[in-house]
Design an enzyme around this catalytic site. Structure first.
Site, short mmCIF file in Angstrom:
data_model
loop_
_atom_site.label_atom_id
_atom_site.label_comp_id
_atom_site.label_asym_id
_atom_site.label_seq_id
_atom_site.Cartn_x
_atom_site.Cartn_y
_atom_site.Cartn_z
CG HIS A 121 -0.17 0.05 2.52
ND1 HIS A 121 0.31 -1.11 3.12
CD2 HIS A 121 0.23 1.07 3.31
CE1 HIS A 121 0.95 -0.78 4.22
NE2 HIS A 121 0.92 0.53 4.36
CG HIS A 126 7.74 4.97 1.00
ND1 HIS A 126 7.41 6.02 1.83
CD2 HIS A 126 7.78 3.87 1.80
CE1 HIS A 126 7.28 5.59 3.06
NE2 HIS A 126 7.49 4.27 3.08
#
Length: 168
Positions: free
Chosen positions: A39, A121
């Site tokens: 995620h 990220h």
């Protein structure tokens, strides 16, 4: 409840990110994050009292809607804390605006907010024994479709995630 806001990649993107993680694990000797756990974290809240959940749902409802903008993942690297990540060489305005709105909503509601600059990220590996230097990777489109409020439960097998709510 241990909570965070995130964007979950579609299945094809998760599979591609996971494959990148498997490849990088050979060099960094880290633990690969399972494809179903990948995620893009927008805000990590940590422990939140269950009675504050409605406040978070209201914040989620007030966020700008995602329009399917593509965040292009084309870089990877490692941090000293053993995290190997995938990210982008270019800023994404839609993502920056979304995180700013989320941080503002959280701060106004009295939730603690991150003081470090946001670095979008996806964590691919944890507990890497060798730090991976920043490097280009084959471009991978990550479509920004919806924001999710996630619950994280820590288990001996790693964190288990459950989506509590999502918004387009």
């Amino acid at each position: 409840m241990r909570l965070f806001f995130a964007i979950i990649p579609d299945k094809s993107t998760s599979v591609s990110l996971h494959a990148n993680g498997n490849f990088m694990a050979k060099h960094s000797r880290g633990h690969v994050v399972a494809a179903e756990r990948l995620h893009l974290t927008l805000a990590f809240l940590g422990e939140v009292a269950p009675e504050r959940l409605d406040e978070l749902l209201t914040i989620g409802e007030s966020l700008p809607r995602l329009d399917g903008t593509v965040w292009m993942i084309d870089r990877a690297g490692g941090w000293p804390n053993g995290i190997v990540w995938a990210g982008s060489s270019q800023p994404c305005l839609v993502l920056s605006e979304l995180v700013a709105a989320l941080q503002q909503g959280l701060a106004q509601a009295g939730f603690p907010t991150e003081t470090r600059p946001y670095v979008p990220h996806v964590t691919l590996l944890r507990r890497a024994r060798r730090r991976l230097p920043p490097q280009d990777i084959p471009p991978l489109p990550f479509v920004l479709r919806r924001v999710s409020l996630m619950e994280s439960t820590l288990t001996p097998q790693g964190p288990q995630y459950r989506e509590l709510q999502h918004w387009p």
